[in-house]
Design an enzyme around this catalytic site. Structure first.
Site, PDB file in Angstrom:
ATOM      1  N   GLY A 137       0.630  -1.232   0.117  1.00 25.83           N
ATOM      2  CA  GLY A 137      -0.009   0.178  -0.025  1.00 25.83           C
ATOM      3  C   GLY A 137       0.844   1.273   0.001  1.00 25.83           C
ATOM      4  O   GLY A 137       2.063   1.144  -0.491  1.00 25.83           O
ATOM      5  N   LEU A 191       0.542   3.831  -2.019  1.00 29.61           N
ATOM      6  CA  LEU A 191       1.067   3.508  -3.663  1.00 29.61           C
ATOM      7  C   LEU A 191       1.382   5.008  -3.967  1.00 29.61           C
ATOM      8  O   LEU A 191       0.998   5.869  -3.594  1.00 29.61           O
ATOM      9  CB  LEU A 191      -0.313   3.313  -4.303  1.00 29.61           C
ATOM     10  CG  LEU A 191      -0.764   1.665  -3.778  1.00 29.61           C
ATOM     11  CD1 LEU A 191      -1.912   1.297  -4.856  1.00 29.61           C
ATOM     12  CD2 LEU A 191       0.270   0.524  -3.737  1.00 29.61           C
ATOM     13  N   GLY A 233       5.320   4.743  -8.733  1.00 34.02           N
ATOM     14  CA  GLY A 233       6.206   3.359  -8.945  1.00 34.02           C
ATOM     15  C   GLY A 233       5.264   2.192  -9.226  1.00 34.02           C
ATOM     16  O   GLY A 233       5.416   1.539 -10.184  1.00 34.02           O
ATOM     17  N   HIS A 234       4.286   2.273  -8.155  1.00 32.18           N
ATOM     18  CA  HIS A 234       3.460   1.119  -8.058  1.00 32.18           C
ATOM     19  C   HIS A 234       2.436   0.810  -9.127  1.00 32.18           C
ATOM     20  O   HIS A 234       2.288  -0.035  -9.854  1.00 32.18           O
ATOM     21  CB  HIS A 234       2.531   1.235  -6.823  1.00 32.18           C
ATOM     22  CG  HIS A 234       3.440   0.853  -5.605  1.00 32.18           C
ATOM     23  ND1 HIS A 234       3.642   1.959  -4.612  1.00 32.18           N
ATOM     24  CD2 HIS A 234       4.049  -0.012  -5.052  1.00 32.18           C
ATOM     25  CE1 HIS A 234       4.212   1.655  -3.590  1.00 32.18           C
ATOM     26  NE2 HIS A 234       4.578   0.358  -3.770  1.00 32.18           N
ATOM     27  N   GLN A 254       8.284  -9.016   7.536  1.00 34.43           N
ATOM     28  CA  GLN A 254       9.502  -8.289   7.198  1.00 34.43           C
ATOM     29  C   GLN A 254      10.008  -7.113   7.834  1.00 34.43           C
ATOM     30  O   GLN A 254      10.726  -6.615   7.327  1.00 34.43           O
ATOM     31  CB  GLN A 254       9.191  -8.130   5.550  1.00 34.43           C
ATOM     32  CG  GLN A 254       8.381  -7.003   5.179  1.00 34.43           C
ATOM     33  CD  GLN A 254       8.057  -7.057   3.842  1.00 34.43           C
ATOM     34  OE1 GLN A 254       7.352  -8.048   3.268  1.00 34.43           O
ATOM     35  NE2 GLN A 254       8.431  -6.154   3.071  1.00 34.43           N
ATOM     36  N   GLY A 309       9.264  -3.860  -8.738  1.00 38.93           N
ATOM     37  CA  GLY A 309       9.984  -2.807  -9.037  1.00 38.93           C
ATOM     38  C   GLY A 309      11.627  -3.079  -8.773  1.00 38.93           C
ATOM     39  O   GLY A 309      12.030  -3.613  -8.012  1.00 38.93           O
ATOM     40  N   ASP A 330      13.820  -2.123  -5.345  1.00 39.45           N
ATOM     41  CA  ASP A 330      14.129  -3.106  -4.428  1.00 39.45           C
ATOM     42  C   ASP A 330      14.867  -4.077  -5.252  1.00 39.45           C
ATOM     43  O   ASP A 330      14.390  -5.171  -5.326  1.00 39.45           O
ATOM     44  CB  ASP A 330      13.095  -3.371  -3.679  1.00 39.45           C
ATOM     45  CG  ASP A 330      12.369  -2.202  -3.086  1.00 39.45           C
ATOM     46  OD1 ASP A 330      12.745  -2.062  -1.677  1.00 39.45           O
ATOM     47  OD2 ASP A 330      11.319  -1.833  -3.468  1.00 39.45           O
ATOM     48  N   GLN A 388      15.785  -7.410  -3.601  1.00 38.83           N
ATOM     49  CA  GLN A 388      14.523  -8.316  -3.223  1.00 38.83           C
ATOM     50  C   GLN A 388      14.307  -8.692  -4.684  1.00 38.83           C
ATOM     51  O   GLN A 388      13.631  -9.870  -4.674  1.00 38.83           O
ATOM     52  CB  GLN A 388      13.153  -7.141  -2.797  1.00 38.83           C
ATOM     53  CG  GLN A 388      11.847  -7.657  -2.997  1.00 38.83           C
ATOM     54  CD  GLN A 388      10.824  -6.744  -2.343  1.00 38.83           C
ATOM     55  OE1 GLN A 388      10.778  -6.765  -1.170  1.00 38.83           O
ATOM     56  NE2 GLN A 388      10.284  -5.995  -3.240  1.00 38.83           N
ATOM     57  N   VAL A 422      11.112   4.322 -10.950  1.00 39.60           N
ATOM     58  CA  VAL A 422      10.343   5.473 -11.456  1.00 39.60           C
ATOM     59  C   VAL A 422      11.024   6.676 -10.283  1.00 39.60           C
ATOM     60  O   VAL A 422      11.018   6.229  -9.258  1.00 39.60           O
ATOM     61  CB  VAL A 422       8.909   5.491 -11.252  1.00 39.60           C
ATOM     62  CG1 VAL A 422       8.235   6.781 -11.468  1.00 39.60           C
ATOM     63  CG2 VAL A 422       8.215   4.420 -12.015  1.00 39.60           C
TER      64      VAL A 422
END
Ligand code: PAF
Length: 280
Positions: A33, A35, A38-39, A63, A150, A153, A156, A179
């Site tokens: 969330g 957002l 980028g999302h 996490q 993305g 990260d 990740q 972005v």
């Protein structure tokens, strides 16, 4: 028609089973969330890959370490759902923690390789186990054909890509370029924590990576270029966790002159931890 939000796995499966029965492909966009553009780019890229896009909104407690920002992580679900609808997403899965981790939950994904590169894992030791566990669950729950992550990260992305491959998960992980604001600052939900002055200063993180990449391409040793970047960020007031040049896929230390490299950095401005990375 307003975008449907489902809160449990059964309802999610009902929707995705219909998609599959109709022969439609789907892409999942996992998010916590808060957002930003980028999302939304991940949703748009998902729509290019698949017939249906499912966005998930879940602030994954596994996490976050005890001292991290789980409690103050921004939660903006109504605005997030409105943005997802505008972007053309077809469904939102926004479960409560007990739906994902019911009493008795006792399983987690154990990682090596890119998850133990001495980057984020060095400073956030529990982070990737938490990420991999929720991501594996979201992949299984959604039964999606594609998963959009993305590049912001980057570690990740490499961890999740490796996990999907190693566990033979029937999903293709797709990395989407970061972005950025006009200043170069990578968009992040945590940018909301920055004061106005910090926000202005934060763009230096990207700029120093760009300078280091330029020097490496011109022949400078990666360790020298990243050392300079580290020192100049410290002079600007950042508390630097790392600036490192790594193999772009394995995230291992570079071995030779011809391998693809990625520059990765994490640094604090005040109480906000920023991460960024670029290709060399
Ligand atoms: O990148 C994030 O927002 C999270 O780590 C993810 C992938 C949604 C898992 O909780």
């Amino acid at each position: 028609m307003s975008l449907k939000v489902v809160r449990n796995i059964l309802d999610l499966r009902k929707e995705t089973t219909v998609w599959r029965a109709e022969g439609l492909t789907s892409a999942v966009v996992p998010t916590m969330g808060a957002l930003h553009d980028g999302h939304i780019t991940l949703v748009r890229e998902g729509l290019k890959q698949a017939d249906r896009v499912l966005a998930t909104i879940f602030v994954n407690p596994k996490q976050f370490a005890a001292h991290e920002d789980l409690g103050r992580y921004p939660r903006t679900e109504a605005a997030d759902v409105a943005r997802l609808e505008e972007a053309g997403a077809h469904l939102v899965f926004a479960p409560e923690p007990q739906e994902i981790y019911p009493p008795g939950f006792a399983t987690s994904v154990v990682l090596t390789g890119p998850a133990k590169a001495g980057l984020e894992d060095k400073f956030r030791p529990d982070f990737f186990n938490g990420v991999a566990t929720i991501v594996a669950k979201l992949f299984a729950q959604s039964q999606a054909d594609f998963a959009m992550f993305g590049e912001k990260d980057y570690q990740q992305l490499m961890v999740v890509t490796r996990m999907a491959c190693d566990l033979d998960l029937p999903i293709k992980v797709i990395g989407v370029p970061t972005v950025r604001e006009e200043s170069g600052l990578a968009l992040s939900s945590r940018n909301a924590y920055l004061s106005k002055t910090e926000h202005h200063k934060a763009a230096a993180l990207h700029q120093k990576l760009v300078n280091a990449a330029r020097k490496i391409r011109a022949g400078q040793r990666p360790s020298r270029a990243t050392g300079v970047a580290r020192r100049s960020l410290a002079l600007l007031g950042f508390r630097v966790d790392y600036v490192a040049a790594r193999n772009a896929e394995t995230l291992a230390q570079p071995k030779g002159p011809d391998e693809p490299l990625r520059l990765l950095a994490a640094a604090w401005l005040g109480n906000t931890r920023l991460i960024d990375n670029i290709a060399v």
